[in-house]
Scaffold this motif. Structure first.
Motif: not given
Lengths: 231, 522
Positions: B301, B303, B305-307, B310-311, B314, B318, B378, B382-384, B389
């Motif tokens: 993976s 990554y 960035g965050t928040g 991340a989706i 991911r 995949e 999920y 998530f706190p975004s 999102k």
């Protein structure tokens, strides 16, 4: 802290949760107990913000659907929901980035070891047994170190060792001042750990008691459960 | 046996009762039956004149052969890999452990399979008017074709179990079975390519290859082919020979099955578990991609960035596991079918490919990452922000559509000798349709999220999508044909199509940015 006022959830003609109110304080393990179809999972899902509802749900004084609240709670679903194409470790990596967890590698290692998943870290989600998936699901919820943790039937599918470890962990969370709410219909599974019981039947909360109150009345949890759910 | 009889009858009764509780499903079946009856009535009422027939005997033979080969190939492939199963998990759990003889349970399984087969046959019934009108096939021939298909559908699962019983014994057996099937496939494709090189015409080569009478020699499939094709030309002694061969072969299969292993439970168990997972995925509307045992590539993976980002990371991880930079099996299927569509329409060009691929993309969009994401908790937790999102959960699908579009239309442009601007506009138009499918679903959730009836919800969402797409498509087609004298009108009509799609997709995206505050997980 969790505060619920007048929570109601209706699916078309079915009233799944009927105007319930309760509170769970920090450092308290509350158990949502009830027969199948009582409305326990719907209540937990509403608290997690997965469903529409009427009423008010506050997590540490923030509305449950606000970003502030989402940062503070973790949720373990009834049926583990893993990604088929992600390995065990990649699940934790994903959650760590989504929640912006600092130093997640170390925290992930501790959780993997604790739930005996460290040798399964490269296994894909779809390759795991139901019990293993449940363990990963629990690790994902605990990785961001939430203040409030919602468990929906967490013991189902777990082996005896994992159940023992989870109970130990729940007590540790309580000592750390976290708020824990567990939905279950298996009384034996939470007998030793609960502080407050909320018994649901036919979409309503029919009884709220603390462990001390029940002890004063010299009644067992099982006795009181059957008394209030079966009349 | 009495218990199994009870099970069959009660299941049937309850299915009928269930229809009373689900009037929409009942209406759907009634419409299907009336529509089919009407089509058959119309096509048989009108006498067919020989000079009106559009299709040749060779084309008819080629269609029959093509359908039979495809059905058989996938059935045998499935047999080698997963086995076939007549049973559901409830049968395995409740009847296999009951004091009922395995043979009785097998008969019960066969009966269940027959019921499923009857429903599958409905699809073929819809093709009857077309066969009648284009090839002048008589009523008795059609009856023989349907009976033959029915028998083939019954025999193939039996063959599948026998192959599976052999293949599952050892890794070596499975590999050998796979190699034989792949060998037959490559040999078939090789012969076809030889014919294609000689004729230099795809459609002609396909007809010549598939209408060759040598194919009658293939066991079972070839014999069924011979019976079906012969039925259109009239009865003769050859037909009886092939029917005898089929009957003999079927008896042989039954004999082998009976002798091969009396304990077949283990063989069907794995196949039933797989089948159950497919049913579950279908019910939940999720992709069966993860159920397939295809090897995933080992990738790390990345990554950045965050928040909510991340989706997106991911999703990209995949995609990298299943393909090469967003190009995977679906891309290849879209490209092949898109390109093949050119050969089925006279005057077909890059636009024909565009229309065919956007039609297919509609169905492929159900396997997109956005839809899969909404089935898991999920994204709701998530706190975004809801807008981020929505943006990141749909970004990978949009990028994939862009990459797929580039792959398809650069290939189509080279083959069809299209100009660069048309290729570029086709890529953008394809991607814009992808966006409208994704954001149409978003809008559907926002508007009809509270409708818990899945059939009604699905129907409303499809209607919404048609309303979203139709104006752009209609305007573009009218402009292209009405103002044909205007220079570069072809490009203008493309731009109108793209402009409309992007406008609608953007409006939905902006107006639905708060969607996660309102929708609930299914």
């Amino acid at each position: 802290m969790l505060n619920i006022i007048n929570l109601t959830k209706q699916y078309d003609k079915t009233l799944a949760v009927d105007n319930i109110s309760f509170e769970v304080k920090s450092g308290e393990i509350a158990v949502l107990l009830g027969p199948n179809g009582a409305g326990k999972s719907t209540t937990i899902k509403s608290i997690a913000g997965l469903l529409r509802y009427t009423g008010s749900i506050e997590i540490s004084n923030f509305p449950n659907k606000s970003l502030e609240a989402k940062r503070l709670f973790g949720y373990v679903p009834e049926v583990p929901a893993l990604y088929d194409m992600l390995t065990v470790y990649e699940h934790l990596e994903f959650i760590a980035h989504a929640y912006n967890v600092s130093n997640y590698q170390q925290k992930a290692e501790i959780l993997l070891k604790r739930f005996e998943l460290d040798d399964k870290r490269d296994k894909l989600g779809k390759e795991l047994s139901k019990g293993m998936q449940q363990k990963v699901s629990i690790c994902c919820a605990l990785l961001p170190e939430p203040e409030v943790i919602l468990f929906d039937e967490p013991m189902i599918g777990l082996d005896p060792k994992a159940i023992k470890e989870l109970k130990k962990l729940l007590l540790e969370l309580k000592e750390q001042g976290k708020t824990v709410i567990i939905s279950t219909h298996i009384i034996d599974s939470i007998e030793e750990i609960w502080d407050k019981v909320l018994i649901m039947n036919n979409a309503k909360i029919v009884l709220v008691k603390t462990r001390e109150e029940l002890a004063q009345e010299a009644q067992s949890l099982e006795d009181i459960f059957f008394k209030v759910t079966e009349g | 046996m009495r218990a199994l009889y009870y099970l069959l009858i009660t299941s049937l009764k309850n299915t009928i009762k269930e229809l009373k509780r689900k009037p929409l499903a009942l209406i759907f079946y009634i419409v299907i039956i009336i529509g089919m009856g009407f089509l058959i009535f119309i096509s048989f009422r009108k006498p067919i004149q020989a000079d009106q027939l559009k299709g040749s005997q060779d084309l008819f033979t080629a269609i029959i052969t093509g359908v039979l080969l495809l059905i058989s190939y996938f059935s045998l492939k499935n047999g080698i890999e997963k086995g076939s199963s007549f049973f559901r998990m409830a049968d395995v759990n409740l009847t296999f452990s009951a004091p009922i003889s395995p043979k009785s349970i097998l008969i019960y399984g066969f009966i269940k399979q027959l019921v499923t087969t009857i429903f599958t046959m409905v699809f073929f019934l819809f093709q009857l008017p077309s066969l009648r009108l284009n090839f002048g096939i008589s009523g008795s021939s059609i009856t023989i074709i349907l009976i033959s298909l029915f028998c083939l559908f019954v025999i193939l699962p039996l063959l599948g179990i026998i192959i599976y019983a052999y293949a599952s014994k050892s890794r070596k057996n499975r590999k050998l079975s796979k190699n034989i099937l792949n060998g037959i496939l490559f040999l078939t494709l090789g012969i076809f390519l030889y014919v294609l090189v000689r004729t230099q015409n795809f459609l002609q080569a396909l007809i010549i290859f598939l209408s060759n009478d040598m194919l009658n020699a293939i066991p079972l499939v070839g014999w069924f082919r011979a019976v079906m094709v012969q039925s259109a030309q009239g009865f003769n002694s050859h037909m009886y020979l092939y029917i005898s061969l089929i009957v003999g072969f079927s008896l042989l299969l039954l004999y082998i099955f009976g002798r091969l292993k009396t304990d077949y439970y283990e063989d069907v168990l794995e196949a039933t578990e797989y089948k159950e997972s497919v049913y579950r995925a279908k019910k939940e509307g999720t992709s069966i991609e993860g159920l397939q045992n295809d090897k995933l590539k080992k990738v790390h993976s990345r990554y950045t960035g965050t928040g909510a980002k991340a989706i997106f990371t991911r999703h990209m991880t995949e995609y990298r596991k299943t393909g090469y930079f967003l190009i995977n099996r679906n891309t290849i299927i879209l490209a092949i079918v898109g390109l093949a569509s050119k050969f089925f329409y006279s005057g077909g060009n890059i636009r024909t490919v565009l229309y065919m691929t956007i039609y297919m993309l509609f169905f492929f969009s159900f396997q997109g990452k956005w839809l899969q994401e909404t089935k898991k908790p999920y994204i709701y937790l998530f706190p975004s922000s809801s807008a981020s999102k929505l943006f990141y959960a749909t970004l990978a699908d949009n990028l994939k559509n862009l990459v797929d579009g580039s792959f398809i239309f650069i290939a189509a442009g080279v083959v069809l000798k299209a100009d660069i601007l048309s290729i570029l506009l086709s890529i953008i138009a394809y991607t814009s349709y992808g966006s409208i499918y994704i954001y149409g679903d978003v809008l559907g959730r926002r508007l009809f999220g509270e409708v818990h009836n899945k059939i009604l919800n699905g129907a409303l969402s499809i209607l919404l999508l048609i309303f979203a797409i139709a104006p752009g498509l209609i305007i573009s087609i009218i402009v292209q044909f009405k103002f044909v004298q205007i220079p570069y009108i072809n490009y203008y009509s493309y731009l109108m199509l793209i402009g409309w799609n992007l406008l609608v997709a953007s409006i939905i995206l902006i107006s639905s940015r708060g969607i996660f505050k309102y929708v609930e997980m299914e």
